[in-house]
Design a protein around this motif. Structure first.
Motif: not given
Ligand code: ZN
Length: 266
Positions: A169-174, A237-242
């Protein structure tokens, strides 16, 4: 990272590690579009209650990585910082969030659903280590603990080690709360660079909410331990966005599946 497929199974590999002749590794993808069954998804969750299916999936992943007649060792992850050294095939291990070995033909497996999973490889030994570095493992410096163990056990040299930090999960989604930020502040140097206020759609900071960068927190631990920046690869890859590619606990809740990071020495 780039994708590969073999034996009807598609997965990702780190560019920096793909050509290492003594290493096999991969990060499983959720949607198996290369399969004859285009709707097939690959799940490595223990809790889904079907051990036979998990076994089938592990065997399939081994086959895709070119590993035959092997017995994968799957960590029971507990968000701690314990490192277990694998020194015999079929070893029974206590709960651990990091595994390492210098023995060939023993696939090591970690599973994720947003947390960064990391691979460390020293081609000079060769030796291999994996770590599960969610926020709890990260503030307990699991990455540094793993490298210290590999130095002690296998005489690894950080300057020649190669690291890959997998999809997460990337910074923007976490978004995290004050409990997490307090732990980051107390345990990690330069912690203020690892998080920033989370903003609402008008750009106004949301009270008591921050965005935390687990990729960067672990990259800094690798550098601190002596790895070269040029030997560190971070997944884009961001896991939340994919959702087609990855499971996400934040997106799907407790029923979320798990992807696997599998690696073995040849
Ligand atoms: Zn994201």
């Amino acid at each position: 990272m780039h994708s590969l497929a073999a034996h009807d199974l598609s997965y990702l590999v780190f560019d920096r590690l793909a050509d290492q002749p003594r290493l096999r590794h991969g990060v499983s993808l959720r949607r198996q579009s290369n399969s004859a069954d285009k709707a097939l998804t690959l799940d490595f969750n223990f809790a889904s209650g079907d051990p036979a299916r998990l076994r089938t999936n592990l065997d399939g992943f081994c086959r895709a990585l070119g590993l035959s007649d092997v017995d994968p060792i799957v960590a029971s992850q507990v968000h701690g910082n314990a490192v277990t050294v694998i020194d015999q095939p079929g070893q029974t291990i206590p709960p651990a969030d990091a595994l390492c070995t210098a023995l060939p033909n023993i696939p090591l497996v970690l599973r994720g659903a947003d947390c960064p999973l990391m691979i460390l490889y020293d081609p000079g030994v060769p030796a291999l280590g994996l770590a599960h570095a969610g926020w709890r493992g990260t503030v307990q410096k699991i990455t540094i603990r793993l490298i210290e163990t590999m130095i002690k056990q296998f005489a690894c040299q950080p300057a020649r080690m190669i690291a890959g930090i997998g999809p997460a999960i990337c910074r923007h989604c976490y978004q995290v709360g004050p409990d997490v930020i307090d732990a980051v502040r107390q345990n990690l140097p330069d912690s203020e660079k690892l998080f920033s206020p989370d903003l609402d759609t008008n750009g106004v900071p949301i009270p008591e909410k921050w965005q935390l960068d687990l990729f960067e927190a672990n990259r800094r631990q690798l550098l601190h331990a002596g790895l070269l920046d040029s030997n560190i690869e971070i997944s884009p890859w961001c896991t939340f966005e994919n959702p087609e590619k990855f499971y996400s606990y934040r997106r799907e809740g407790p029923a979320a599946g798990r992807w696997a990071l599998m690696a073995a020495l040849k």
